[in-house]
Design a protein around this motif. Structure first.
Motif, PDB file in Angstrom:
ATOM      1  N   LEU A  65      36.489  51.192  40.818  1.00 27.04           N
ATOM      2  CA  LEU A  65      36.032  50.818  39.480  1.00 27.04           C
ATOM      3  C   LEU A  65      34.888  49.821  39.525  1.00 27.04           C
ATOM      4  O   LEU A  65      33.983  49.841  38.701  1.00 27.04           O
ATOM      5  N   LEU A  66      34.926  48.930  40.520  1.00 22.47           N
ATOM      6  CA  LEU A  66      33.978  47.823  40.537  1.00 22.47           C
ATOM      7  C   LEU A  66      32.545  48.315  40.711  1.00 22.47           C
ATOM      8  O   LEU A  66      31.626  47.789  40.109  1.00 22.47           O
ATOM      9  N   HIS A  67      32.394  49.347  41.541  1.00 23.82           N
ATOM     10  CA  HIS A  67      31.043  49.829  41.819  1.00 23.82           C
ATOM     11  C   HIS A  67      30.735  51.151  41.130  1.00 23.82           C
ATOM     12  O   HIS A  67      29.745  51.796  41.430  1.00 23.82           O
ATOM     13  N   ALA A  68      31.633  51.552  40.207  1.00 22.37           N
ATOM     14  CA  ALA A  68      31.434  52.842  39.538  1.00 22.37           C
ATOM     15  C   ALA A  68      30.189  52.796  38.668  1.00 22.37           C
ATOM     16  O   ALA A  68      29.834  51.748  38.142  1.00 22.37           O
ATOM     17  N   ASP A  69      29.510  53.944  38.519  1.00 20.41           N
ATOM     18  CA  ASP A  69      28.333  53.943  37.658  1.00 20.41           C
ATOM     19  C   ASP A  69      28.768  54.062  36.199  1.00 20.41           C
ATOM     20  O   ASP A  69      29.916  54.333  35.883  1.00 20.41           O
ATOM     21  N   ARG A  70      27.775  53.856  35.324  1.00 19.67           N
ATOM     22  CA  ARG A  70      28.050  53.786  33.902  1.00 19.67           C
ATOM     23  C   ARG A  70      28.783  55.008  33.352  1.00 19.67           C
ATOM     24  O   ARG A  70      29.737  54.887  32.596  1.00 19.67           O
ATOM     25  N   SER A  71      28.326  56.203  33.751  1.00 19.75           N
ATOM     26  CA  SER A  71      28.897  57.394  33.128  1.00 19.75           C
ATOM     27  C   SER A  71      30.348  57.581  33.563  1.00 19.75           C
ATOM     28  O   SER A  71      31.185  57.998  32.769  1.00 19.75           O
ATOM     29  N   LEU A  72      30.643  57.227  34.825  1.00 16.14           N
ATOM     30  CA  LEU A  72      32.029  57.325  35.268  1.00 16.14           C
ATOM     31  C   LEU A  72      32.885  56.305  34.514  1.00 16.14           C
ATOM     32  O   LEU A  72      33.978  56.617  34.043  1.00 16.14           O
ATOM     33  N   LEU A  73      32.330  55.096  34.397  1.00 16.43           N
ATOM     34  CA  LEU A  73      33.070  54.049  33.685  1.00 16.43           C
ATOM     35  C   LEU A  73      33.391  54.479  32.258  1.00 16.43           C
ATOM     36  O   LEU A  73      34.484  54.250  31.758  1.00 16.43           O
ATOM     37  N   VAL A 123      35.626  34.129  40.423  1.00 14.46           N
ATOM     38  CA  VAL A 123      36.759  34.687  41.152  1.00 14.46           C
ATOM     39  C   VAL A 123      36.385  34.628  42.631  1.00 14.46           C
ATOM     40  O   VAL A 123      35.349  35.149  43.028  1.00 14.46           O
ATOM     41  N   GLY A 124      37.232  33.987  43.434  1.00 12.91           N
ATOM     42  CA  GLY A 124      36.828  33.690  44.810  1.00 12.91           C
ATOM     43  C   GLY A 124      37.586  34.468  45.857  1.00 12.91           C
ATOM     44  O   GLY A 124      38.053  33.882  46.833  1.00 12.91           O
ATOM     45  N   GLY A 125      37.734  35.761  45.676  1.00 16.82           N
ATOM     46  CA  GLY A 125      38.398  36.560  46.691  1.00 16.82           C
ATOM     47  C   GLY A 125      39.885  36.680  46.437  1.00 16.82           C
ATOM     48  O   GLY A 125      40.692  36.001  47.063  1.00 16.82           O
ATOM     49  N   ILE A 126      40.255  37.529  45.514  1.00 22.84           N
ATOM     50  CA  ILE A 126      41.684  37.702  45.249  1.00 22.84           C
ATOM     51  C   ILE A 126      42.078  39.152  45.501  1.00 22.84           C
ATOM     52  O   ILE A 126      41.260  40.069  45.408  1.00 22.84           O
ATOM     53  N   SER A 127      43.352  39.336  45.862  1.00 21.48           N
ATOM     54  CA  SER A 127      43.880  40.673  46.114  1.00 21.48           C
ATOM     55  C   SER A 127      45.262  40.768  45.475  1.00 21.48           C
ATOM     56  O   SER A 127      46.050  39.827  45.565  1.00 21.48           O
ATOM     57  N   PHE A 128      45.519  41.867  44.805  1.00 20.69           N
ATOM     58  CA  PHE A 128      46.880  42.121  44.320  1.00 20.69           C
ATOM     59  C   PHE A 128      46.987  43.591  43.979  1.00 20.69           C
ATOM     60  O   PHE A 128      45.978  44.308  43.982  1.00 20.69           O
ATOM     61  N   ARG A 129      48.200  44.062  43.707  1.00 23.44           N
ATOM     62  CA  ARG A 129      48.354  45.459  43.301  1.00 23.44           C
ATOM     63  C   ARG A 129      49.382  45.577  42.201  1.00 23.44           C
ATOM     64  O   ARG A 129      50.247  44.728  42.050  1.00 23.44           O
ATOM     65  N   ILE A 130      49.229  46.615  41.419  1.00 26.48           N
ATOM     66  CA  ILE A 130      50.201  46.896  40.368  1.00 26.48           C
ATOM     67  C   ILE A 130      50.718  48.295  40.611  1.00 26.48           C
ATOM     68  O   ILE A 130      49.939  49.245  40.726  1.00 26.48           O
ATOM     69  N   GLY A 131      52.025  48.431  40.735  1.00 25.42           N
ATOM     70  CA  GLY A 131      52.620  49.741  40.964  1.00 25.42           C
ATOM     71  C   GLY A 131      52.721  50.528  39.677  1.00 25.42           C
ATOM     72  O   GLY A 131      52.519  49.995  38.589  1.00 25.42           O
ATOM     73  N   MET A 140      48.736  52.507  42.560  1.00 25.60           N
ATOM     74  CA  MET A 140      48.242  52.683  41.194  1.00 25.60           C
ATOM     75  C   MET A 140      46.958  51.857  41.028  1.00 25.60           C
ATOM     76  O   MET A 140      45.888  52.366  41.248  1.00 25.60           O
ATOM     77  N   LEU A 141      47.071  50.551  40.767  1.00 27.43           N
ATOM     78  CA  LEU A 141      45.866  49.714  40.769  1.00 27.43           C
ATOM     79  C   LEU A 141      45.913  48.783  41.966  1.00 27.43           C
ATOM     80  O   LEU A 141      46.932  48.158  42.238  1.00 27.43           O
ATOM     81  N   ASP A 175      36.878  45.425  46.231  1.00 30.22           N
ATOM     82  CA  ASP A 175      37.247  46.762  45.752  1.00 30.22           C
ATOM     83  C   ASP A 175      38.237  46.641  44.616  1.00 30.22           C
ATOM     84  O   ASP A 175      39.135  45.800  44.650  1.00 30.22           O
ATOM     85  N   ILE A 176      38.050  47.467  43.616  1.00 31.43           N
ATOM     86  CA  ILE A 176      39.097  47.627  42.604  1.00 31.43           C
ATOM     87  C   ILE A 176      39.368  49.121  42.544  1.00 31.43           C
ATOM     88  O   ILE A 176      38.496  49.904  42.147  1.00 31.43           O
ATOM     89  N   LEU A 177      40.542  49.527  42.983  1.00 29.36           N
ATOM     90  CA  LEU A 177      40.843  50.947  43.063  1.00 29.36           C
ATOM     91  C   LEU A 177      41.908  51.314  42.041  1.00 29.36           C
ATOM     92  O   LEU A 177      42.984  50.732  42.017  1.00 29.36           O
ATOM     93  N   LEU A 178      41.569  52.267  41.189  1.00 32.18           N
ATOM     94  CA  LEU A 178      42.553  52.788  40.250  1.00 32.18           C
ATOM     95  C   LEU A 178      42.863  54.215  40.700  1.00 32.18           C
ATOM     96  O   LEU A 178      41.990  55.083  40.639  1.00 32.18           O
ATOM     97  N   ASP A 179      44.060  54.437  41.185  1.00 30.75           N
ATOM     98  CA  ASP A 179      44.423  55.725  41.772  1.00 30.75           C
ATOM     99  C   ASP A 179      43.375  56.173  42.786  1.00 30.75           C
ATOM    100  O   ASP A 179      42.946  57.331  42.794  1.00 30.75           O
ATOM    101  N   GLY A 180      42.906  55.227  43.587  1.00 24.50           N
ATOM    102  CA  GLY A 180      41.971  55.551  44.653  1.00 24.50           C
ATOM    103  C   GLY A 180      40.521  55.583  44.230  1.00 24.50           C
ATOM    104  O   GLY A 180      39.618  55.731  45.058  1.00 24.50           O
ATOM    105  N   GLN A 181      40.251  55.430  42.927  1.00 24.47           N
ATOM    106  CA  GLN A 181      38.877  55.524  42.457  1.00 24.47           C
ATOM    107  C   GLN A 181      38.304  54.121  42.317  1.00 24.47           C
ATOM    108  O   GLN A 181      38.920  53.258  41.706  1.00 24.47           O
TER     109      GLN A 181
END
Lengths: 326, 261, 269
Positions: B71-79, B19-27, B1-2, B63-69
């Motif tokens: 978010l961190l590098h997404a452009d404005r219109s996608l955001l 933020v110095g390099g963190i990783s986690f996930r939310i189901g 999920m995220l 990377d921040i992936l929401l359902d594989g997409q």
């Protein structure tokens, strides 16, 4: 909408009280400084009998409060007393001039409101890097140009060189309405240039400070783009300070208009005020001051009423204030 | 999920990474609690996920992936498409987070206006339903009120209603109960629990208060100075803390919960 | 406190510095005698007469030099009156609060609501038009309220700072706290307010002299000269142009300084 109605009524009540206060203070101030008008009118060689007679004729031998009340009653029934220097009823002298000054002020006000709000928004978006310098310089330059200098430039450029209008010769509203309006319009432009610059600057800085508020972040988090953040959220929140500022501007226009009336030869109230001040024609000065005072109070009230329609929170605070005051 | 992978954020005017390099996930349907003191980087983490970082004033990677997409590098219109539609955010101070000059109903329905083609009447119906589901009384009346006419607790319910009216897949809650009274705080927590089980929305719940997190979240991540120091089942972390900082946080909870802040 | 000057401040200081320099030179030396009427009527600008000559054959450049001095002197003294008295009122009301504060600030609100130019006109009409000092008194009085308000806010905010409490505990008198500890900290708002006030003073003085109720002939200010120039627009438009542009440049320079000071303040925040 009962709070809105309540607020409006309260504000109008306050308006009446303020107007009364303004008229009383003005009357008092002129009572203190004007000395003996009978002596002023008759000169130093007048006999005591003549003086007494004229004092009686002018009603100066009655007690102060009574004179204030009769003057006030006269004010609202159109009987404003007699000019010392013209020996004519004041109202007849100023009515036509008041009309011109109102035209001039309202025209400038419309120019200011209509131009500066879109320009202010544009100026907000026109930000950063190289854009800042020309924007700031232009803004400061417009604020630095005194209206009477613009007036002189206009009378030279449009009056003497291009002959669009005759600076010293005002046609008169009754005689030639269109030409009069054209003449007044030049005055309105002179008056509005520095004030447009001020309003633009003010609107811009208000929008910038609103943009840093937390609700803007919420709006972005809901998917608003830059434009809708501005149009749907920030603009309305910025309007309260802009309206207050415009209210002050409206109040100041009449005073600022004096120089423009002088430059372009518009026979308005302000110009008459200046000549009356130099002639020490106190009944005229007093009346004009009261009228201008009313104008100032009215402009403030109008701004407040518009603002309470924009921001419902303002109704509450004044309701509480009124409650605490009474 | 995220999924957050090796997220770094550094503001240009600071020396240390926020933020110095963190990783986690939310189901899916999970509530993750993110705990840490102020300045530990938890809000920055949330803002990175929400796409609300001031990008020009910081550098970031990961990377921040929401359902594989991404978010961190997404452009404005996608955001903009994801804002509100996929990710709802509830902020700390409801009073300042709401537009003071916009009626409650319009603010709740704003997400619908932006992301759907519903008619005004349909939007109003959905808004009223959302307001009912966050247990606001008399939503018909509140619909036309302004924020200043409501209490802080009610406003936070309104904010939650505005975030869930379109049922996003992820709800970010940045200290949503911190500015509220303790009793109201408990009610809001109950409400969030209910919404989670009824709608199945995943949530990231951020708080500096481990005790509040314990009431709501199945899993918890503890953050200190921009790093995750401990992640695990809430009970596990609570009863067998591995990291000294977690222990400090637990010790900071008053033994009698009367004065929980 | 040492910071690089921003570009507005730099340009503003250069312009204002030049104006000041010219004024200082003008008080001691002018290319021609400003009041002498012997250089030929309505000479257009040339190397001999930079700004040309007027209807009496006076050298306009020399007159502008003198006039700028008069305008500057009046503007500076009026703003100073406003700033000093306004700061005193603001310090007392802001620092002590209480009934004095309430009464004075209400009065202040009433005064600021009234257009300052009209107020100044009124004061002139009460003090007596045409007298040299009446403009200074009128404008000085009119500038007090705005300074008082700004300074009151500043003093009220500074009152509760730790170092003030500290000084109080050490037994410093109120006067010492106000003027030794607090006053230097208010400079950051006082300076921009001073630049804005200065510009308003220049413009207001020019307007009043233009209307003929400000400074009168022997010490002609720029405003009075403009009103003279207006009647000669046809024969010598350069008179109005040069005089007017001098006012614009003066106000523009100081305006940029104000802008720069405010921009620098924003950077600090």
């Amino acid at each position: 909408m009962s709070t809105a109605l309540q607020y409006t009524l309260k504000r109008l009540g306050l308006l009446l009280v303020t107007m009364l206060l303004v008229s009383f203070l003005t009357f008092l101030a002129f009572e203190l400084v004007s000395g003996d008008p009978a002596r002023t009118m008759l000169g130093t060689e007048a006999t005591p009998q003549q003086l007494t007679a004229l004092r009686h004729e002018l009603g100066l031998d009655r007690p102060f409060l009574l004179r204030y009340l009769s003057w006030l009653a006269g004010f609202f029934s159109g009987n404003l007393g007699t000019s010392y220097s013209y020996r004519q009823p004041v109202w007849g002298l100023i009515a036509g001039k008041l009309e011109l000054t109102l035209w001039l002020s309202l025209m400038s006000f419309v120019l200011i409101a209509v131009i500066s709000i879109p320009l202010g928004i544009f100026s907000y978006r026109f930000t950063g890097g190289f854009a800042n310098w020309p924007r700031t310089a232009l803004n400061q330059l417009c604020m630095a140009v005194p209206p009477f200098f613009t007036g002189i430039l206009f009378s030279w450029c449009f009056g003497i060189v291009l002959r669009v209008f005759t600076p010293g010769d005002f046609p008169g509203l009754r005689e030639d309405f269109a030409a009069s309006l054209r003449h007044l319009f030049f005055g309105a432009i002179c008056l509005s240039i520095p004030r447009i610059a001020m309003t633009v600057r003010m609107l811009r800085s208000t929008v910038i400070s609103e943009m840093n508020k937390a609700y803007v972040r919420t709006a972005i988090s809901r998917g608003n783009d830059r434009r809708t953040v501005l149009t749907r959220h920030v603009l309305k929140n910025s309007m309260v300070s802009v309206v207050t500022f415009l209210g002050q501007t409206l109040a100041e226009l009449v005073g600022a208009g004096i120089v423009v009336e002088q430059v372009l030869g518009i026979p308005g109230l302000g110009r008459f005020l200046v000549t009356s001040i130099s002639h020490r024609d106190y009944p005229v000065v007093q009346t004009i001051v009261v009228i201008l005072g009313f104008w100032v109070v009215l402009a403030g009230t109008a701004a407040d009423l518009v603002n309470q329609a924009i921001d419902p929170r303002l109704r509450l605070s004044t309701a509480e204030l009124g409650g605490a005051g009474s | 999920m995220l999924e957050v992978r090796d997220l770094h954020v550094k503001f240009n005017n600071r020396d240390r990474e926020a933020v110095g390099g963190i990783s986690f996930r939310i189901g899916a349907g999970e509530i993750l609690g993110l705990v840490g003191e102020s300045g530990s980087g938890k809000t920055v983490t949330a803002m990175s996920i929400a796409g609300l970082l001031p990008r020009k004033q910081c550098s970031y990677s990961g990377d921040i992936l929401l359902d594989g997409q991404d978010l961190l590098h997404a452009d404005r219109s996608l955001l903009r498409k994801l804002h509100g539609r996929e990710i709802g955010v509830v902020f700390q101070e409801p009073m300042s987070a709401m537009n003071p000059l916009m009626r409650i109903g319009e603010q709740v329905g704003e997400v619908l206006r932006i992301h759907t083609d519903l008619s005004k009447a349909e939007r109003k119906e959905k808004v009223l339903r959302a307001m009912t589901s966050v247990e606001l009384h008399d939503p018909e009346h509140l619909y036309d009120c302004y924020p200043h006419e409501l209490s802080g607790g009610m406003l936070q319910r309104v904010m939650i209603a505005a975030a869930i009216v379109i049922e996003p897949s992820l709800l970010l809650l940045d200290e949503p109960t911190t500015a509220l009274d303790v009793t109201i705080q408990a009610q809001i927590l109950e409400l969030l629990k209910k919404l989670n089980s009824e709608l199945g929305i995943s949530m990231l719940f951020i708080s500096h208060n481990l005790n509040v997190v314990r009431k709501l979240c199945a899993r918890v991540a503890v953050m200190q100075r921009g790093l995750l120091v401990e992640t695990g089942e809430t009970d596990q972390v609570f009863y067998h803390p591995q990291h000294p900082y977690t222990r400090q946080l637990i010790d900071a909870i008053p033994t009698r919960e009367r004065r929980v802040r | 406190m040492k910071k690089r000057l921003n570009s507005y401040l730099t340009v503003g200081l250069i312009i204002t510095g030049l104006m000041l320099l010219i004024t200082v030179i003008g008080t001691f030396w002018t290319p021609y005698v400003p009041t002498a009427m012997k250089y030929g009527r309505f000479q257009p600008p040339s190397w001999a007469h930079l700004f040309g000559t007027d209807n009496f054959g006076r050298d306009i450049f020399s007159r502008v030099l003198k006039g700028t001095g008069t305008t500057l002197a009046i503007a500076l003294s009026t703003v100073s009156i406003g700033a000093v008295i306004g700061t005193l009122i603001g310090a007392v009301t802001g620092y002590f609060g209480g009934i004095v504060d309430d009464v004075l600030m209400r009065l202040n609100d009433a005064l600021t609501a009234f257009p300052s130019f009209l107020l100044a006109l009124l004061v002139v009409s009460l003090v007596g038009p045409g007298k040299k000092y009446s403009v200074v008194i009128a404008l000085g009085l009119v500038f007090i309220p705005s300074f008082a308000r700004v300074m009151r806010t500043e003093f009220a905010a500074l009152r509760n700072r730790n170092y003030v409490t500290g000084a109080r505990l050490m037994g410093a008198s109120s006067g010492r706290i106000l003027f030794v500890h607090l006053l230097p900290n208010t400079v950051r708002v006082l300076l921009p307010a001073f630049t804005i006030g200065f510009n308003n003073a220049v413009l207001a003085e020019a307007s009043m002299s233009f209307l003929g109720i400000g400074v009168t002939p022997p010490d002609a200010s720029l405003g009075y000269m403009l009103s003279e120039a207006q009647s000669m627009l046809k024969a010598g438009p350069w008179y109005a142009l040069c005089t007017g542009l001098t006012i614009v440049l003066l106000v523009f320079g100081v305006g940029l300084i104000g802008e720069g000071l405010q921009a620098q303040e924003r950077e600090v925040d």
